[in-house]
Design a protein around this motif. Sequence first.
Motif, PDB file in Angstrom:
ATOM      1  N   ASN A 120       0.733  -1.189   0.118  1.00 32.57           N
ATOM      2  CA  ASN A 120      -0.065   0.207   0.007  1.00 32.57           C
ATOM      3  C   ASN A 120       0.906   1.254  -0.080  1.00 32.57           C
ATOM      4  OD1 ASN A 120      -2.578  -1.091  -0.381  1.00 32.57           O
ATOM      5  ND2 ASN A 120      -2.957  -1.077   1.766  1.00 32.57           N
ATOM      6  N   ASP A 121       2.231   0.977   0.260  1.00 36.34           N
ATOM      7  CA  ASP A 121       2.835   2.316   0.337  1.00 36.34           C
ATOM      8  C   ASP A 121       3.092   2.768  -1.060  1.00 36.34           C
ATOM      9  OD1 ASP A 121       3.447   0.655   2.639  1.00 36.34           O
ATOM     10  OD2 ASP A 121       5.419   1.936   3.029  1.00 36.34           O
ATOM     11  N   LEU A 122       3.350   1.990  -1.778  1.00 40.07           N
ATOM     12  CA  LEU A 122       3.482   2.420  -3.545  1.00 40.07           C
ATOM     13  C   LEU A 122       2.203   2.490  -4.024  1.00 40.07           C
ATOM     14  CD1 LEU A 122       6.351  -0.281  -4.258  1.00 40.07           C
ATOM     15  CD2 LEU A 122       6.827   2.060  -4.021  1.00 40.07           C
ATOM     16  N   PHE A 123       1.062   1.594  -3.607  1.00 43.47           N
ATOM     17  CA  PHE A 123      -0.103   2.179  -4.243  1.00 43.47           C
ATOM     18  C   PHE A 123      -0.494   3.542  -3.723  1.00 43.47           C
ATOM     19  CE2 PHE A 123      -1.378  -2.417  -4.652  1.00 43.47           C
ATOM     20  CZ  PHE A 123      -1.474  -2.311  -6.139  1.00 43.47           C
ATOM     21  N   LEU A 124      -0.172   4.193  -2.724  1.00 46.78           N
ATOM     22  CA  LEU A 124      -0.464   5.258  -2.390  1.00 46.78           C
ATOM     23  C   LEU A 124       0.478   6.349  -3.006  1.00 46.78           C
ATOM     24  CD1 LEU A 124      -2.309   7.246  -0.855  1.00 46.78           C
ATOM     25  CD2 LEU A 124      -1.135   6.933   1.265  1.00 46.78           C
ATOM     26  N   LEU A 125       1.659   6.161  -2.836  1.00 43.49           N
ATOM     27  CA  LEU A 125       2.730   6.964  -3.297  1.00 43.49           C
ATOM     28  C   LEU A 125       2.629   7.256  -4.815  1.00 43.49           C
ATOM     29  CD1 LEU A 125       6.014   5.816  -1.632  1.00 43.49           C
ATOM     30  CD2 LEU A 125       5.137   8.243  -1.581  1.00 43.49           C
TER      31      LEU A 125
ATOM     32  N   TYR B 292       0.052   5.935  -6.888  1.00 40.40           N
ATOM     33  CA  TYR B 292      -1.423   5.793  -7.662  1.00 40.40           C
ATOM     34  C   TYR B 292      -2.385   6.508  -7.135  1.00 40.40           C
ATOM     35  CZ  TYR B 292       1.260   2.146 -10.489  1.00 40.40           C
ATOM     36  OH  TYR B 292       1.909   1.482 -11.051  1.00 40.40           O
ATOM     37  N   GLY B 293      -2.307   6.885  -5.764  1.00 36.81           N
ATOM     38  CA  GLY B 293      -3.079   7.656  -5.045  1.00 36.81           C
ATOM     39  C   GLY B 293      -4.301   6.809  -4.642  1.00 36.81           C
ATOM     40  N   PHE B 294      -4.077   5.644  -4.371  1.00 38.02           N
ATOM     41  CA  PHE B 294      -5.001   4.853  -3.594  1.00 38.02           C
ATOM     42  C   PHE B 294      -4.648   3.937  -2.548  1.00 38.02           C
ATOM     43  CE2 PHE B 294      -4.541   2.523  -7.761  1.00 38.02           C
ATOM     44  CZ  PHE B 294      -4.498   1.315  -7.162  1.00 38.02           C
ATOM     45  N   VAL B 295      -5.336   3.157  -1.872  1.00 30.76           N
ATOM     46  CA  VAL B 295      -5.056   2.245  -0.866  1.00 30.76           C
ATOM     47  C   VAL B 295      -5.977   0.923  -1.258  1.00 30.76           C
ATOM     48  CG1 VAL B 295      -5.066   1.442   1.615  1.00 30.76           C
ATOM     49  CG2 VAL B 295      -4.337   3.877   0.874  1.00 30.76           C
ATOM     50  N   VAL B 296      -5.479  -0.149  -1.337  1.00 32.04           N
ATOM     51  CA  VAL B 296      -6.332  -1.540  -1.409  1.00 32.04           C
ATOM     52  C   VAL B 296      -6.574  -2.199  -0.024  1.00 32.04           C
ATOM     53  CG1 VAL B 296      -5.875  -3.605  -2.397  1.00 32.04           C
ATOM     54  CG2 VAL B 296      -4.836  -1.787  -3.670  1.00 32.04           C
ATOM     55  N   PRO B 297      -7.815  -2.404   0.268  1.00 27.31           N
ATOM     56  CA  PRO B 297      -8.218  -3.025   1.548  1.00 27.31           C
ATOM     57  C   PRO B 297      -7.705  -4.193   1.645  1.00 27.31           C
ATOM     58  CG  PRO B 297      -9.923  -1.724   0.620  1.00 27.31           C
ATOM     59  CD  PRO B 297      -8.954  -1.667  -0.541  1.00 27.31           C
ATOM     60  N   SER B 298      -7.236  -4.797   2.701  1.00 27.89           N
ATOM     61  CA  SER B 298      -6.728  -6.175   2.956  1.00 27.89           C
ATOM     62  C   SER B 298      -5.846  -6.702   1.799  1.00 27.89           C
ATOM     63  CB  SER B 298      -8.101  -7.203   2.965  1.00 27.89           C
ATOM     64  OG  SER B 298      -8.939  -6.650   3.963  1.00 27.89           O
ATOM     65  N   ASN B 299      -4.935  -5.755   1.469  1.00 25.30           N
ATOM     66  CA  ASN B 299      -3.779  -6.093   0.415  1.00 25.30           C
ATOM     67  C   ASN B 299      -2.927  -7.230   0.808  1.00 25.30           C
ATOM     68  OD1 ASN B 299      -1.646  -6.129  -1.572  1.00 25.30           O
ATOM     69  ND2 ASN B 299      -1.309  -3.737  -1.189  1.00 25.30           N
ATOM     70  N   PRO B 300      -3.011  -8.294   0.068  1.00 25.94           N
ATOM     71  CA  PRO B 300      -2.206  -9.427   0.341  1.00 25.94           C
ATOM     72  C   PRO B 300      -0.626  -9.094   0.331  1.00 25.94           C
ATOM     73  CG  PRO B 300      -3.310  -9.850  -1.698  1.00 25.94           C
ATOM     74  CD  PRO B 300      -3.888  -8.542  -1.090  1.00 25.94           C
ATOM     75  N   TYR B 301      -0.118  -8.185  -0.135  1.00 30.86           N
ATOM     76  CA  TYR B 301       1.055  -7.747  -0.614  1.00 30.86           C
ATOM     77  C   TYR B 301       1.557  -6.471   0.478  1.00 30.86           C
ATOM     78  CZ  TYR B 301       0.284 -10.765  -4.456  1.00 30.86           C
ATOM     79  OH  TYR B 301      -0.113 -11.771  -5.239  1.00 30.86           O
ATOM     80  N   ASP B 302       0.636  -6.329   1.251  1.00 28.94           N
ATOM     81  CA  ASP B 302       0.956  -5.273   2.231  1.00 28.94           C
ATOM     82  C   ASP B 302       1.891  -5.439   3.364  1.00 28.94           C
ATOM     83  OD1 ASP B 302       1.297  -2.743   2.928  1.00 28.94           O
ATOM     84  OD2 ASP B 302      -0.573  -2.364   3.869  1.00 28.94           O
ATOM     85  N   CYS B 303       2.797  -4.605   3.985  1.00 28.36           N
ATOM     86  CA  CYS B 303       3.640  -5.367   4.944  1.00 28.36           C
ATOM     87  C   CYS B 303       4.069  -4.140   5.657  1.00 28.36           C
ATOM     88  CB  CYS B 303       4.759  -5.915   4.326  1.00 28.36           C
ATOM     89  SG  CYS B 303       5.984  -4.876   3.244  1.00 28.36           S
ATOM     90  N   ILE B 304       4.666  -4.270   7.007  1.00 32.86           N
ATOM     91  CA  ILE B 304       5.261  -3.203   7.632  1.00 32.86           C
ATOM     92  C   ILE B 304       6.579  -3.269   7.630  1.00 32.86           C
ATOM     93  CG2 ILE B 304       5.597  -2.618  10.232  1.00 32.86           C
ATOM     94  CD1 ILE B 304       2.981  -1.737   9.607  1.00 32.86           C
ATOM     95  N   GLU B 305       7.265  -2.194   7.512  1.00 28.84           N
ATOM     96  CA  GLU B 305       8.958  -2.282   7.550  1.00 28.84           C
ATOM     97  C   GLU B 305       9.243  -1.695   8.956  1.00 28.84           C
ATOM     98  OE1 GLU B 305      10.353   0.431   4.679  1.00 28.84           O
ATOM     99  OE2 GLU B 305       9.434  -0.176   3.038  1.00 28.84           O
ATOM    100  N   LEU B 306      10.501  -2.676   9.185  1.00 28.46           N
ATOM    101  CA  LEU B 306      11.226  -2.491  10.411  1.00 28.46           C
ATOM    102  C   LEU B 306      12.922  -2.500  10.037  1.00 28.46           C
ATOM    103  CD1 LEU B 306       9.516  -5.174  12.652  1.00 28.46           C
ATOM    104  CD2 LEU B 306       8.985  -2.729  12.866  1.00 28.46           C
ATOM    105  N   ARG B 307      13.420  -1.842  11.001  1.00 23.74           N
ATOM    106  CA  ARG B 307      14.808  -1.930  10.895  1.00 23.74           C
ATOM    107  C   ARG B 307      15.218  -3.003  11.901  1.00 23.74           C
ATOM    108  NH1 ARG B 307      19.306   1.203   9.335  1.00 23.74           N
ATOM    109  NH2 ARG B 307      21.345   0.972  11.092  1.00 23.74           N
ATOM    110  N   PHE B 308      16.218  -4.020  11.319  1.00 28.05           N
ATOM    111  CA  PHE B 308      16.792  -5.154  12.177  1.00 28.05           C
ATOM    112  C   PHE B 308      17.922  -4.268  13.303  1.00 28.05           C
ATOM    113  CE2 PHE B 308      19.793  -8.451  13.239  1.00 28.05           C
ATOM    114  CZ  PHE B 308      19.018  -9.550  13.589  1.00 28.05           C
ATOM    115  N   ASP B 309      17.498  -4.534  14.567  1.00 29.56           N
ATOM    116  CA  ASP B 309      18.338  -3.553  15.250  1.00 29.56           C
ATOM    117  C   ASP B 309      18.277  -4.392  16.683  1.00 29.56           C
ATOM    118  OD1 ASP B 309      19.356  -0.734  16.475  1.00 29.56           O
ATOM    119  OD2 ASP B 309      18.085  -1.480  17.923  1.00 29.56           O
ATOM    120  N   GLY B 310      19.481  -4.655  17.238  1.00 35.67           N
ATOM    121  CA  GLY B 310      19.762  -5.470  18.273  1.00 35.67           C
ATOM    122  C   GLY B 310      19.036  -5.100  19.623  1.00 35.67           C
ATOM    123  N   ALA B 311      19.288  -3.709  19.920  1.00 34.46           N
ATOM    124  CA  ALA B 311      18.835  -3.284  20.927  1.00 34.46           C
ATOM    125  C   ALA B 311      17.120  -3.288  20.844  1.00 34.46           C
ATOM    126  CB  ALA B 311      19.034  -1.629  21.026  1.00 34.46           C
TER     127      ALA B 311
END
Length: 351
Positions: free
Chosen positions: A154-159, A161-180
Amino acid sequence: MKLGLKLLQERSQVGSFWWPYISNLPEAYSVPIFFPGEDIKNLQYAPLLHQVNKRCRFLLEFEQLVKHVLSNVETSSSDHPFGGQAVDASSLGWAMSAVSSRAFRLHGGGSHGDIDIPMMLPLIDMCNHSFNPNARIVQEQGGNDVINYGCLNNDLFLLDYGFVVPSNPYDCIELRFDGALLDAASTAAGVSSPSFSSPAPWQKEILSQLKLDGEAPVLKVTIGGQEPVEGRLLAAVRVMLTSDREMVEKHDLSTLMSLSSDSDAPLGTATEVAALRTVLALCVIALGHFPTQMMEDESLLKKGVSSATSELAIQFRIQKKALIIDVMRDLTKRVQLLSSKSKDMASPPQG
């Protein structure tokens, strides 16, 4: 942006062959670079805010570059690529948005036709995106390559194309791999003495193989999408929560990265439960980074908001929160199943 410049050039030309198409393009686009500041803030998701800021900075810098290149060209000159019209960050943003929201990647860009490049396809670009389409648009090159926006989050769809796909099976949350961060999550999950910040040499070696340590590491990991947890993150958490090197070395990376079944525990049940609980705690931390709760957002939409961009921002963050909650439900179910099986195995036989 190259295609965007071509679009601006055609728009400025009197009698352009493409004018009937260009004149029907929207005057404004509902992509985040045009959101009011408050609505950008209301997206509440740092990776997307970073991308919006990055694109806005690019447009401002590119505006200066274009002005510098055209500074010695008379506006009345036939050499002026835009017919004497001023090109600023606003018009560049319009052109980039027109292209990003409508262009398809097609074969034929290289000298041998072997490179995919973005092209604008009048009429075809009026079709709406769907993961379950009722029509197919195919480029004739063997007849097997379907034209679509792609399996995007949904990040790319919004950036773009200007829309959001409900229950998008390809949507995800980004995190940074951080030891702390992982130490904190693991401690919150009840794991005793986690060592993400100080891995043993053999653990560091595996982290390097996963591109999470060593030279040029790729520290961005994801939760959600086609798998509840990105394989690299899962493998790293599993390896870091065990001291049994021999057990780890019995498995290849693909096994350590897999979450193929509810009862899959390559490094033993105790390690698997600890790993899944750690990822669950990561989800809780990610959810806590949003200033509002999902129920508040849904209530705002029901009451009605002042603009389409405000509605888009709220829809976007609702989908992110719903994704995290879905992953948490999935992982909780796996933990419960593993725990019940462990108890069953520990129970003495009844006479």
